[in-house]
Scaffold this active site. Sequence first.
Site, PDB file in Angstrom:
ATOM      1  N   LYS A   1     -22.044  36.681  25.777  1.00  0.00           N
ATOM      2  CA  LYS A   1     -21.249  37.167  24.636  1.00  0.00           C
ATOM      3  C   LYS A   1     -19.784  37.380  25.022  1.00  0.00           C
ATOM      4  CE  LYS A   1     -23.631  40.848  23.167  1.00  0.00           C
ATOM      5  NZ  LYS A   1     -24.232  41.846  22.256  1.00  0.00           N
TER       6      LYS A   1
ATOM      7  N   LYS B   1     -18.757  39.782  26.957  1.00  0.00           N
ATOM      8  CA  LYS B   1     -18.505  41.228  27.015  1.00  0.00           C
ATOM      9  C   LYS B   1     -18.729  41.735  28.441  1.00  0.00           C
ATOM     10  CE  LYS B   1     -19.114  43.306  22.539  1.00  0.00           C
ATOM     11  NZ  LYS B   1     -19.730  44.406  21.795  1.00  0.00           N
TER      12      LYS B   1
HETATM   13  N1  C2G Z   1     -20.998  49.415  15.069  1.00  0.00           N
HETATM   14  C1  C2G Z   1     -20.615  50.171  13.951  1.00  0.00           C
HETATM   15  N2  C2G Z   1     -19.423  50.800  13.959  1.00  0.00           N
HETATM   16  C2  C2G Z   1     -18.601  50.729  15.040  1.00  0.00           C
HETATM   17  C3  C2G Z   1     -18.984  49.979  16.166  1.00  0.00           C
HETATM   18  C4  C2G Z   1     -20.207  49.325  16.163  1.00  0.00           C
HETATM   19  O1  C2G Z   1     -21.359  50.248  12.961  1.00  0.00           O
HETATM   20  N3  C2G Z   1     -17.416  51.382  14.996  1.00  0.00           N
HETATM   21  C5  C2G Z   1     -22.293  48.726  15.028  1.00  0.00           C
HETATM   22  C6  C2G Z   1     -22.182  47.214  15.173  1.00  0.00           C
HETATM   23  O2  C2G Z   1     -21.905  46.603  13.912  1.00  0.00           O
HETATM   24  C7  C2G Z   1     -23.572  46.848  15.702  1.00  0.00           C
HETATM   25  C8  C2G Z   1     -23.942  48.083  16.558  1.00  0.00           C
HETATM   26  O3  C2G Z   1     -23.065  49.147  16.132  1.00  0.00           O
HETATM   27  O4  C2G Z   1     -24.498  46.723  14.624  1.00  0.00           O
HETATM   28  C9  C2G Z   1     -23.764  47.835  18.036  1.00  0.00           C
HETATM   29  O5  C2G Z   1     -22.430  47.393  18.242  1.00  0.00           O
HETATM   30  P1  C2G Z   1     -22.100  46.637  19.627  1.00  0.00           P
HETATM   31  O6  C2G Z   1     -22.656  47.423  20.751  1.00  0.00           O
HETATM   32  O7  C2G Z   1     -20.655  46.274  19.594  1.00  0.00           O
HETATM   33  O8  C2G Z   1     -23.016  45.340  19.499  1.00  0.00           O
HETATM   34  P2  C2G Z   1     -22.523  43.828  19.352  1.00  0.00           P
HETATM   35  O9  C2G Z   1     -21.699  43.452  20.507  1.00  0.00           O
HETATM   36  O10 C2G Z   1     -21.992  43.683  17.989  1.00  0.00           O
HETATM   37  O11 C2G Z   1     -23.928  43.050  19.547  1.00  0.00           O
HETATM   38  O12 C2G Z   1     -27.231  39.822  18.494  1.00  0.00           O
HETATM   39  C10 C2G Z   1     -26.355  40.810  17.972  1.00  0.00           C
HETATM   40  C11 C2G Z   1     -25.447  41.358  19.028  1.00  0.00           C
HETATM   41  O13 C2G Z   1     -26.189  41.727  20.185  1.00  0.00           O
HETATM   42  C12 C2G Z   1     -24.665  42.544  18.493  1.00  0.00           C
END
Ligand code: C2G
Length: 130
Positions: free
Chosen positions: A44, A46
């Site tokens: 990803k 990250k």
């Molecule tokens: N999220 C949120 N508000 C934020 C930050 C994150 O609602 N301010 C939500 C994201 O939309 C996601 C969850 O929290 O649903 C986890 O966010 P991340 O850890 O950034 O995950 P991400 O990198 O988006 O990975 O296959 C899907 C991916 O693995 C999602």
Amino acid sequence: MKRIITYGTYDLFHYGHLRLLERAKNMGDYLIVAVSTDTFNAVKGKKCAYPYQQRAEIVKAIRYVDEVIPEECWEQKRDDIIRLKVDALVMGDDWEGKFDDLKDICEVIYLPRTSDISTTSIKLDVKNNH
Ligand code: C2G
């Protein structure tokens, strides 16, 4: 019993993560969180502050979470949903539309992200102000 799944990295666990998990759990009775492994995060693009084991343990300790599984690839969602008998996939709306292909096997719900907080902004804030 309505079974919900969500996927994410959950690095530097913060309020936006908590609100997502709370709302996802409130949509059903049992919440499964697939936490991205370190290997998948590299895919990803990250770089995490915390390794998978710590991120998974923190998520598992959250009261809304019933089960944690590893997320190892983009493509596992369909198998997870079928194997774990999931009724709904819930994600933040930064993913709006991205998982609609799964609507043939479960509900797909996108919730508004929590504004003004992200793992990236936390890292920048710590770097610049502490
Ligand atoms: N999220 C949120 N508000 C934020 C930050 C994150 O609602 N301010 C939500 C994201 O939309 C996601 C969850 O929290 O649903 C986890 O966010 P991340 O850890 O950034 O995950 P991400 O990198 O988006 O990975 O296959 C899907 C991916 O693995 C999602």
